[in-house]
Write a protein that holds these residues in place. Structure first.
Motif, PDB file in Angstrom:
ATOM      1  N   GLU A 221       0.255 -15.895  -6.201  1.00  0.00           N
ATOM      2  CA  GLU A 221       0.778 -16.099  -4.781  1.00  0.00           C
ATOM      3  C   GLU A 221      -0.537 -17.044  -4.149  1.00  0.00           C
ATOM      4  O   GLU A 221      -0.174 -17.388  -3.507  1.00  0.00           O
TER       5      GLU A 221
ATOM      6  N   GLN B 250       2.991 -10.406   7.734  1.00  0.00           N
ATOM      7  CA  GLN B 250       2.888  -9.564   6.873  1.00  0.00           C
ATOM      8  C   GLN B 250       4.507  -8.552   6.358  1.00  0.00           C
ATOM      9  O   GLN B 250       4.362  -8.265   5.719  1.00  0.00           O
TER      10      GLN B 250
ATOM     11  N   HIS C  44       5.938 -10.617   4.381  1.00  0.00           N
ATOM     12  CA  HIS C  44       5.449 -10.697   3.036  1.00  0.00           C
ATOM     13  C   HIS C  44       6.036  -9.225   2.853  1.00  0.00           C
ATOM     14  O   HIS C  44       7.000  -8.979   1.383  1.00  0.00           O
ATOM     15  N   LEU C  45       6.501  -8.028   3.396  1.00  0.00           N
ATOM     16  CA  LEU C  45       6.879  -7.039   2.731  1.00  0.00           C
ATOM     17  C   LEU C  45       8.923  -6.871   2.663  1.00  0.00           C
ATOM     18  O   LEU C  45       9.094  -6.937   1.820  1.00  0.00           O
TER      19      LEU C  45
ATOM     20  N   HIS D 175       9.701  -8.393  -0.776  1.00  0.00           N
ATOM     21  CA  HIS D 175       8.912  -7.413  -1.883  1.00  0.00           C
ATOM     22  C   HIS D 175      10.447  -6.977  -1.442  1.00  0.00           C
ATOM     23  O   HIS D 175      10.780  -6.790  -2.729  1.00  0.00           O
TER      24      HIS D 175
ATOM     25  N   TRP E  35       3.644  -2.227  -2.649  1.00  0.00           N
ATOM     26  CA  TRP E  35       3.636  -3.224  -1.722  1.00  0.00           C
ATOM     27  C   TRP E  35       2.082  -3.109  -1.101  1.00  0.00           C
ATOM     28  O   TRP E  35       0.958  -3.292  -1.120  1.00  0.00           O
TER      29      TRP E  35
ATOM     30  N   GLU F 149      -0.167  -3.784  -3.813  1.00  0.00           N
ATOM     31  CA  GLU F 149      -0.159  -4.897  -3.877  1.00  0.00           C
ATOM     32  C   GLU F 149      -1.340  -5.270  -3.034  1.00  0.00           C
ATOM     33  O   GLU F 149      -2.359  -6.869  -3.395  1.00  0.00           O
ATOM     34  N   GLN F 150      -1.300  -4.909  -1.993  1.00  0.00           N
ATOM     35  CA  GLN F 150      -1.958  -6.322  -0.794  1.00  0.00           C
ATOM     36  C   GLN F 150      -2.797  -5.154  -0.453  1.00  0.00           C
ATOM     37  O   GLN F 150      -4.081  -5.095   0.025  1.00  0.00           O
TER      38      GLN F 150
ATOM     39  N   LEU G 276      -3.447  -2.481   0.874  1.00  0.00           N
ATOM     40  CA  LEU G 276      -3.244  -0.843   2.366  1.00  0.00           C
ATOM     41  C   LEU G 276      -3.200  -0.032   2.253  1.00  0.00           C
ATOM     42  O   LEU G 276      -2.818   0.583   0.368  1.00  0.00           O
TER      43      LEU G 276
ATOM     44  N   ALA H 163       1.058   0.889   5.170  1.00  0.00           N
ATOM     45  CA  ALA H 163       2.333  -0.299   4.846  1.00  0.00           C
ATOM     46  C   ALA H 163       3.615   0.904   5.546  1.00  0.00           C
ATOM     47  O   ALA H 163       4.109   0.058   5.734  1.00  0.00           O
TER      48      ALA H 163
END
Length: 266
Positions: A125, A201, A204-205, A208, A219, A222-223, A225, A230
């Motif tokens: 990324e 955001q 991005h989800l 994904h 996800w 990875e973030q 969160l 999420a």
């Protein structure tokens, strides 16, 4: 049966020569970039990808010049950029500009004579300083001199479609998109509208989920969160999508939402 990449390469070559891009070729592109994800929204996102990277003559010929492995990486990376709508993200220019200034600030030799452009500027990324330097060396070789930082940043943003305008007829050499794309214009407009209203955001989800990179829980990890956070992002993403789908046919709504959320923990 030929592999999707071979079909796509032949289709790119044919499109470059005559402007023809068949329905089977579009299906092969869909398989290569979106796997088995169903839904009209996926077709719309593929339409946006087609508009930015295949109708655009310079980018199309850059793709055709790549070897198979580099071509596969570039196609998938650029489709991910479209899904994330990264062309409008000013943070991209800021991050890339830092690498460009760092590389150009330490060059002392004459411009190289010949350097191949890298397929990507990123690893994972993040921008790779080594790949940015390789791209700057390739640009310097074309210019016959080292570029100024602002000049270099504009070229890299343009070449790697990080801030790309909608292509013009001068870019494409064509007056109309191919029939395989025209039949998907409604879905393409839907995709464009969604990307305009989603937050970074949420985009991005969305990427994904559509790219089948894992579940919402994956996800979140990875973030960095919390799981609850999420799912709040997912809830708003669903709300926005349903709002944008309002007034469309039941078939379109069901297909689009299925593509987004079926089997994804939603």
């Amino acid at each position: 049966m030929a592999a999707p990449l071979a079909i796509v390469r032949d289709a790119l070559r044919e499109f470059d020569a005559s402007g023809a891009f068949s329905e089977p070729a579009f299906d092969a592109l869909r398989t290569l970039l979106a796997g088995t994800a169903p839904g009209e929204l996926v077709d719309g996102l593929l339409g946006l990808f087609f508009e930015r990277h295949i109708l655009h003559g310079t980018r199309r010929r850059e793709l055709l010049a790549m070897e198979d492995e580099a071509l596969t990486r570039a196609l998938r990376h650029r489709f991910r950029q479209v899904v994330a709508d990264e062309r409008d993200d000013h943070d991209v220019a800021h991050a890339l500009g830092a690498h460009v200034r760092e590389v150009l600030g330490r060059v002392a030799s004459a411009a190289p004579e010949s350097v191949a452009w890298p397929a990507l500027l990123t690893q994972g990324e993040r921008f790779s300083r080594a790949l940015v330097e390789e791209a700057l060396r390739a640009y310097a070789a074309e210019l016959g001199r080292w570029p100024q930082p602002a000049e270099a940043l504009r070229e890299l943003m343009r070449r790697y479609a990080l801030d790309a305008p909608t292509p013009t007829h001068e870019d494409t050499g064509l007056h109309d998109p191919p029939e395989a794309l025209r039949r998907r214009m409604d879905a393409q407009q839907l995709a464009r509208q969604l990307l305009e209203v989603l937050r970074p955001q949420e985009r991005h989800l969305l990427r994904h989920l559509l790219m089948e990179e894992g579940t919402v829980e994956d996800w979140a990890r990875e973030q960095g969160l919390a799981r609850a956070t999420a799912y709040r992002v997912l809830a708003r993403l669903k709300t926005v999508c349903r709002s944008e789908l309002k007034g469309r046919s039941n078939s379109t709504q069901l297909k689009a939402l299925e593509a987004l959320f079926a089997g994804r923990g939603g």
